[in-house]
Write an enzyme that holds these catalytic residues in place. Structure first.
Site, PDB file in Angstrom:
ATOM      1  CE  LYS A   1       0.842  -1.868   9.666  1.00  0.00           C
ATOM      2  NZ  LYS A   1       1.522  -3.098   9.510  1.00  0.00           N
TER       3      LYS A   1
ATOM      4  CE1 TYR B   1       8.373   2.245  13.027  1.00  0.00           C
ATOM      5  CE2 TYR B   1       6.553   3.261  11.820  1.00  0.00           C
ATOM      6  CZ  TYR B   1       7.294   2.144  12.147  1.00  0.00           C
ATOM      7  OH  TYR B   1       6.958   0.927  11.599  1.00  0.00           O
TER       8      TYR B   1
ATOM      9  CB  SER C   1       6.988   3.103   7.659  1.00  0.00           C
ATOM     10  OG  SER C   1       6.284   2.405   6.652  1.00  0.00           O
TER      11      SER C   1
ATOM     12  CE  LYS D   1      -0.174  -5.330   7.714  1.00  0.00           C
ATOM     13  NZ  LYS D   1       0.900  -6.253   8.096  1.00  0.00           N
TER      14      LYS D   1
ATOM     15  NE  ARG E   1       4.921  -3.982   2.289  1.00  0.00           N
ATOM     16  CZ  ARG E   1       3.850  -4.067   1.537  1.00  0.00           C
ATOM     17  NH1 ARG E   1       3.962  -3.934   0.232  1.00  0.00           N
ATOM     18  NH2 ARG E   1       2.671  -4.284   2.089  1.00  0.00           N
TER      19      ARG E   1
ATOM     20  CB  CYS F   1       4.269 -11.088  10.238  1.00  0.00           C
ATOM     21  SG  CYS F   1       3.499 -11.129   8.598  1.00  0.00           S
TER      22      CYS F   1
ATOM     23  NE  ARG G   1       3.144  -7.469   2.869  1.00  0.00           N
ATOM     24  CZ  ARG G   1       4.256  -8.139   2.613  1.00  0.00           C
ATOM     25  NH1 ARG G   1       4.206  -9.289   1.960  1.00  0.00           N
ATOM     26  NH2 ARG G   1       5.426  -7.662   2.998  1.00  0.00           N
TER      27      ARG G   1
END
Ligand code: PBG
Length: 324
Positions: free
Chosen positions: A247, A312, A273, A194, A204, A119, A216
């Site tokens: 996602k 994560y 996240s 997404k 971010r 990306c 976005r």
């Protein structure tokens, strides 16, 4: 009253519950997302993602090894650039941070599956995932740049590339570029579905990739749509995606389930996240049991139909999955 069916009979003892359990987490289910930073011996903690840091390639190898030793088979790399500019030119730099990290990982851990995020948002001065032309994202010009980025990752030794930009046609463009250069065995894990999600907030900060103007929603999907998810996944599969990803994960379990029913390709889901941060924050306050909620969230994502989960929590989850 005579009860014939007593589902509780099979819930009475852990040994029986375990015997009839439908969904079991394994260490192999997880992919560990990691942030590569320039330099050496660099470790920068990310405030809203406790336990996760940006790491220079030397320390990133150590952290990946810790995950690998717990049974996690794969990592997904994000890079922080040496410099940002209008076109995100550092993203395809053969000596860039991600490319260096890939080489270091492949040397130290040849069996680890190394996946790279493709990306531009962390590399562009405006923070958008594509090339901006008169305030608009130029889709087709972006495809050429993304193909160069994917090639630079393949040249460094990546096993898979994962385009996360949501430009139309990028899977096909990347597939063609890889094949032309002899990388026909490098797989594409596409961020097929997404959503334009607010759950990406902490990421971010970690990737310094917040857009400097606008948002976005012109390229990522509207959270209200589900039929469009089938369309996006179909296009990516036609263009050559090997694995299709949804996602975020937990707010979109219905989408994971639909895709799992519709497609023969493996389905990936990304516990992003914000999902991680919510669990960590509530646990730090003593409001939730971190381990229990982590395992329940990951089990629900797998139960919905995900074959692999990007999380994560990969290290902790793999350690617990190996024991259960
Ligand atoms: C880059 C990208 C993002 C994430 C993965 N790749 C952020 C975004 O689209 O703004 C989010 C990952 C996370 O929140 O954990 N396009």
């Amino acid at each position: 009253m005579e009860l014939v069916f007593r589902p509780r009979r099979l819930r009475r003892r852990e040994a029986i519950r375990k015997m009839v359990r439908e969904t079991v987490l394994r260490p192999e289910d997880f992919i560990y997302p990691m942030f590569a930073a320039p330099g050496q011996k660099v470790k920068q903690e990310i405030e809203a993602m406790p336990g996760i840091s940006r790491l220079s390639p030397d320390l990133l190898v150590e952290e990946a090894k810790a995950a690998y030793d717990l049974g996690v088979p794969a990592v997904l790399l994000f890079g922080l650039p040496l410099k940002k500019d209008e076109t995100g030119s550092d993203a395809a730099n053969p000596r860039g941070t991600v490319q260096q990290a890939v080489r270091a990982l492949k040397k130290a851990l040849p069996d680890l599956v190394v996946i790279t995020d493709v990306c531009l948002c962390a590399y562009t001065s405006h923070g958008h995932c594509g090339i901006v032309h008169r305030g608009e994202i130029d889709n087709d010009a972006t495809l050429e740049v993304l193909s160069e980025v994917a090639l630079s990752h393949a040249e460094a030794g990546a096993d898979m590339v994962a385009p996360s930009d949501m430009m139309d046609g990028r899977v096909g463009a990347i597939r063609e570029a890889l094949d032309e250069r002899g990388f026909e065995m490098v797989a594409i894990l596409s961020y097929a579905v997404k959503y334009a999600s607010s759950f990406y907030g902490p990421f971010r900060e970690a990737a310094e990739s917040a857009p400097q103007f606008g948002d976005r929603r012109g390229y990522q999907m509207d959270p209200a749509n589900s039929r469009e998810a089938i369309l996006e996944a179909s296009l990516d599969v036609e263009e050559g995606a090997d694995i299709i990803m949804v996602k975020p994960a937990m707010p979109y379990l219905d989408i994971i389930s639909q895709l799992a029913g519709e497609f023969d390709q493996p389905i990936a889901a990304y516990q992003v996240s914000g999902e991680y941060a919510m669990i960590k924050a509530a646990a730090q306050k003593g409001w939730l049991d971190e381990q229990a909620v982590m395992l329940e969230s990951l089990t629900s994502i797998k139960r919905a139909g995900a074959d692999v989960i990007l999380t994560y929590f990969a290290k902790d989850a793999a350690a617990l999955a190996a024991k259960s």
